[in-house]
Design an enzyme around this catalytic site. Structure first.
Site, PDB file in Angstrom:
ATOM      1  N   GLY A  47       1.643  -4.206 -21.545  1.00  0.00           N
ATOM      2  CA  GLY A  47       0.422  -3.732 -20.910  1.00  0.00           C
ATOM      3  C   GLY A  47      -0.765  -4.507 -21.448  1.00  0.00           C
ATOM      4  CB  CYS A  48      -2.348  -5.604 -23.914  1.00  0.00           C
ATOM      5  SG  CYS A  48      -1.264  -5.083 -25.250  1.00  0.00           S
ATOM      6  CG  HIS A  49      -3.002  -4.549 -18.054  1.00  0.00           C
ATOM      7  ND1 HIS A  49      -1.698  -4.664 -18.479  1.00  0.00           N
ATOM      8  CD2 HIS A  49      -2.976  -3.743 -16.961  1.00  0.00           C
ATOM      9  CE1 HIS A  49      -0.921  -3.968 -17.672  1.00  0.00           C
ATOM     10  NE2 HIS A  49      -1.673  -3.380 -16.736  1.00  0.00           N
ATOM     11  CB  ALA A  50      -8.154  -1.731 -17.732  1.00  0.00           C
TER      12      ALA A  50
END
Length: 132
Positions: A47-50
């Site tokens: 992930g490590c996102h929006a």
């Protein structure tokens, strides 16, 4: 406070086994894409996102993992360890998936097709985009 929901999914089953259905009535959006992660190392962060507009519903169909949700002010870690529980993650939250068990399969159901332009992959850009 956070705009996410952990949801209990209905189990249908008998002596043959169990089944969980995801359909337009069990999710807060229309399904446009489904993908899943597996064989993810215990020390790996995914992930490590929006997203700018894509909403997701996450289910750990096997094993377990943790989901860090961050709205720019608060952080919360949610454990997903049941195939009959899901987590609704709206677009305006930073998300990181981590602490995967060796048998973890994390399924993501999204309301939009893949679009690289919808991703915010830098945390500072996330804060600036949502004016945090």
């Amino acid at each position: 406070m956070f705009d996410f929901r952990k949801a209990k999914l209905e189990i249908h089953g008998d002596e043959r086994g169990s089944l969980v259905v995801l359909d337009p009535f069990s999710l807060p959006f229309r399904i446009a894409r489904v993908f899943y992660m597996f064989e993810t190392g215990a020390c790996v962060r995914r992930g490590c996102h929006a997203h700018k507009s894509c909403n997701e519903f996450l289910v750990c169909t096997s094993g377990s993992c943790k989901i860090l949700l961050d709205d720019g002010h608060q952080k919360e870690v949610i454990l997903l360890d049941r195939p009959d529980e899901g987590l609704y993650v709206p677009c305006n939250l930073w998300r990181e998936m981590f602490d995967f068990s060796s048998d973890a399969v994390l399924m993501a159901v999204a309301d939009q097709p893949y679009d690289e332009n919808d991703y915010i992959r830098n945390y500072q850009e996330f804060r600036e985009y949502y004016r945090i």
